[in-house]
Design an enzyme around this catalytic site. Sequence first.
Site, mmCIF file in Angstrom:
data_model
loop_
_atom_site.group_PDB
_atom_site.id
_atom_site.type_symbol
_atom_site.label_atom_id
_atom_site.label_comp_id
_atom_site.label_asym_id
_atom_site.label_seq_id
_atom_site.Cartn_x
_atom_site.Cartn_y
_atom_site.Cartn_z
ATOM 1 N N LEU A 102 65.651 -26.262 -15.234
ATOM 2 C CA LEU A 102 64.256 -26.211 -15.656
ATOM 3 C C LEU A 102 63.427 -27.354 -15.053
ATOM 4 O O LEU A 102 63.767 -28.519 -15.200
ATOM 5 C CB LEU A 102 64.185 -26.287 -17.192
ATOM 6 C CG LEU A 102 62.779 -26.088 -17.772
ATOM 7 C CD1 LEU A 102 62.314 -24.656 -17.575
ATOM 8 C CD2 LEU A 102 62.755 -26.470 -19.244
ATOM 9 N N ASP A 103 62.342 -26.994 -14.403
ATOM 10 C CA ASP A 103 61.394 -27.968 -13.842
ATOM 11 C C ASP A 103 62.067 -28.923 -12.851
ATOM 12 O O ASP A 103 61.580 -30.034 -12.635
ATOM 13 C CB ASP A 103 60.695 -28.776 -14.949
ATOM 14 C CG ASP A 103 59.908 -27.883 -15.900
ATOM 15 O OD1 ASP A 103 59.473 -26.806 -15.466
ATOM 16 O OD2 ASP A 103 59.727 -28.272 -17.057
ATOM 17 N N ALA A 104 63.169 -28.511 -12.277
ATOM 18 C CA ALA A 104 63.896 -29.408 -11.383
ATOM 19 C C ALA A 104 64.024 -28.857 -9.971
ATOM 20 O O ALA A 104 64.731 -29.419 -9.137
ATOM 21 C CB ALA A 104 65.278 -29.699 -11.959
ATOM 22 N N GLY B 96 59.440 -30.019 -19.356
ATOM 23 C CA GLY B 96 59.498 -29.198 -20.564
ATOM 24 C C GLY B 96 58.150 -28.878 -21.163
ATOM 25 O O GLY B 96 57.131 -28.948 -20.486
#
Lengths: 278, 278, 278, 278
Positions: A221-223, A195
Amino acid sequence: MIYCPDCPGILAQVTNFITVNKGNIIYLDQYVDHVDNIFFMRIEWALEEFLIPRGKIQDYFGTLIAKRYDMKFRLYFSDVKPRMAIFVSKMSHCLYDMLARYNAGEWDVEIPLIISNHPDLQEVAHRFGIPFHLFEITKENKVAQEEAEMELLSRESVSFIVLARYMQIISEEMIAAYPNHIINIHHSFLPAFVGAKPYHAAYERGVKIIGATSHYVTRDLDAGPIIEQDVARITHKDTVQDLIAKGKDLEKIVLSRAVKKHIDRKILVFKNKTVIFS
Amino acid sequence: MIYCPDCPGILAQVTNFITVNKGNIIYLDQYVDHVDNIFFMRIEWALEEFLIPRGKIQDYFGTLIAKRYDMKFRLYFSDVKPRMAIFVSKMSHCLYDMLARYNAGEWDVEIPLIISNHPDLQEVAHRFGIPFHLFEITKENKVAQEEAEMELLSRESVSFIVLARYMQIISEEMIAAYPNHIINIHHSFLPAFVGAKPYHAAYERGVKIIGATSHYVTRDLDAGPIIEQDVARITHKDTVQDLIAKGKDLEKIVLSRAVKKHIDRKILVFKNKTVIFS
Amino acid sequence: MIYCPDCPGILAQVTNFITVNKGNIIYLDQYVDHVDNIFFMRIEWALEEFLIPRGKIQDYFGTLIAKRYDMKFRLYFSDVKPRMAIFVSKMSHCLYDMLARYNAGEWDVEIPLIISNHPDLQEVAHRFGIPFHLFEITKENKVAQEEAEMELLSRESVSFIVLARYMQIISEEMIAAYPNHIINIHHSFLPAFVGAKPYHAAYERGVKIIGATSHYVTRDLDAGPIIEQDVARITHKDTVQDLIAKGKDLEKIVLSRAVKKHIDRKILVFKNKTVIFS
Amino acid sequence: MIYCPDCPGILAQVTNFITVNKGNIIYLDQYVDHVDNIFFMRIEWALEEFLIPRGKIQDYFGTLIAKRYDMKFRLYFSDVKPRMAIFVSKMSHCLYDMLARYNAGEWDVEIPLIISNHPDLQEVAHRFGIPFHLFEITKENKVAQEEAEMELLSRESVSFIVLARYMQIISEEMIAAYPNHIINIHHSFLPAFVGAKPYHAAYERGVKIIGATSHYVTRDLDAGPIIEQDVARITHKDTVQDLIAKGKDLEKIVLSRAVKKHIDRKILVFKNKTVIFS
């Protein structure tokens, strides 16, 4: 690049197929995931004396080999360069690093355009003679702007996108249009500090190492699948500003390494993880 | 070791106090946290010609200097060795690494005892001639066993505890008895992969780097002040077993570095973060 | 920045001198070399309420403090930016990296000119709006060309020089004119692979790690005080071309870190070694 | 493990040979050196249903495949453990590290004996229950002592030797008897600081990084094929004693990694360089 359920003889079959048809193998890297029992391979061969015409390889290989082994494969020709779009916002370090490499001929790629939601880096794009397209984004116009972006990308035959510290979340539509073809740089060693404001979070937590992670963008997100990571040592003396400064060097190097791997078609994604061929 | 609100003249005052009383300063490291406006310092001096008797330094320094600056300080004498207890379960790599250093005279410490909840490493302790105490722990006996452990630790004048892959959560009572004096090694680069099975989680997430973190134990699991971290590069070819094997080398080195810093009294904890003096 | 023979009380004297004259110390780092018994210190203080006028600090400090302790010192004002010249030949990676930082405001420096012995990078200089001076060098004209360069440097009040993969040996006259003020990047982890073609030598030797070293230029080739080094892992699969490509990333980062330290006046040279303040 | 001049079809031939005879390939790594045009491969297969009896594989493979391709190969059975001798002098860190791994079952090896030219580490050997043989060495008795050592090694069927900071130069006779089967750890990043006292030399030169290198012993001192290297960052504050302490951790980890690779038969030596299979 190939993957399929592992079974005896695949490797011999594929290499035989190429050798018998007078292709000279110049690169081969393979790997078996013994947990999921999947065979992965990347193979390159010279086409000079290859008996199957260039336009028919996809068909022949698909029919004669891939079908038998329930194989997924992608065929690339090394003389066809991928076309890459760069998305930026206000920070220039990743952009400069990529354009310098592009300009010096380090990368086998075309960069037909740069897209931004802010005008700040227009000047940098102009210096390098690359068209700069401004799509300012608000809550209201986001859907329309992204559609316009996608039309532009399609018109320019862009094959993949690099988010060089682009500070906007990409919509699911765009992600779906470029599955595992949007590369992002996140300024932490994921999965730590997902994040916003990861350097602030790292400072707060008192870590002794900071990192950067490049990954393909997915809906989470960001995964998405991680391509490359690296870290740098810090101490209690480093302020948040110091972390940001040290982090920039990490970010640009880690992003450029990932982009290089993608350009060279060395990355295969399987089950939200990457296989990076040598 | 000293910390206090920063204000002009502190450094001059403290060094003057020592110099005027004929102490020869042999080490000084200081640092100002400009965010919280705190002054931190570690200073060593020779006592040979020091005018204030050893037993009165605490009192004099406290009255003449510390009070004026609202200063917290700790005074150690370099000829008084800390006494360290090691807690282990079944894995030997950290234990061997520490005992080898202890045996080779690398550390200025006493190790009067090893405590374990399993009998497996008794043999290792015996090899090095260190008393091994078995406290098997069940849900039912945990409180009583920890009380017995603490009595033993107190009887042996243990000053700090090292958890060398000890697979039991330490109770709040014991943590309160050794605040910032229990060092743990966690097998991930915290704050990523908190909790159990971090190598499995790292494999699952597809990271390209694994890590290890040594930290002081606080009431929040794996959230105490970080002392030292390090990482190692992995690839898609590494299985969970490979991660565990590579991780062992990280764990033992990272833990031993942290223990060395603690033995040398180079660590000061402030607001859940460590200041590590040079 | 200060250095002098170590003796009791120096630190107290210097900090007192500043505090008594109402200077607020905002940075202090010191270190004692116990082998040569030398005291090193870097100290910064605010001038707002300082009682000694800016123009007289050099004189007062020299007379009242430095003389008594046989101290060497240099006084800098943080609002006076150093002026840096970049020397290049044909490779652009270090140049781009520095200009991108300069442009983004990362460095507190002026870059009034770029000098080259080849016309290749003129285009890059122009893009960033920095004057580019071509001094083509042959055996015959070398002395005259260097004289012209030095006149230009002097006219532009250049305070230090960065050799960004400049492929010419600097004459002793120029080195003497900028003692410990010419920073070079050498593409190996010195002292391994001194001289030309270090990547070829590294490949030949079969090392598993390559490196880059930034150092001040002295009369002995590649033997000046080392400022910064870093390394990257390679394998038997890497060709010389791969080493060159991986090395470029090392070179630019290592050079830029060294230049940053120099700009921030954090480097002190003593006996052909550097003290790098925090 | 195989190597031979590269030519089309080798890979297909070898994998076919195994597959046709009902061997299940469980590992394959190959690599082509395009400079010398050599094909290298390491392949493992399961013998359960293999049609060629264990004792005849060497013969069959040699006749049917190796001869045709002018191939050198070595055949190992994974249930035959290599037998390793450790040579030590006075420093214990590498010895402890290896014995701890051996004891914990990390390595698939037998360690029938430890040889030393000093009695100091006898105690350590005894703790781990491994026979310790003292061969004190003087100029006069060196030839005779080495002969006795070699007789002992031969009697114990030792297949390779590890020099764990053994402070004696090995004679050419012994090197010839164990070609590329004597592993040494040198306490510098070779080729920097060849010879004695590398940490002193590193301190003197003012490097910012120290290293350790494990390599096979050849007749040229510290010039044999490099197996593994690693480095650690140092600063101007580190004394020679600090370098030695930090270096010990490097040495033991680098040596143990190299030994592990050797035990797992992952190393192939060609032209004084190592190919390290994955």
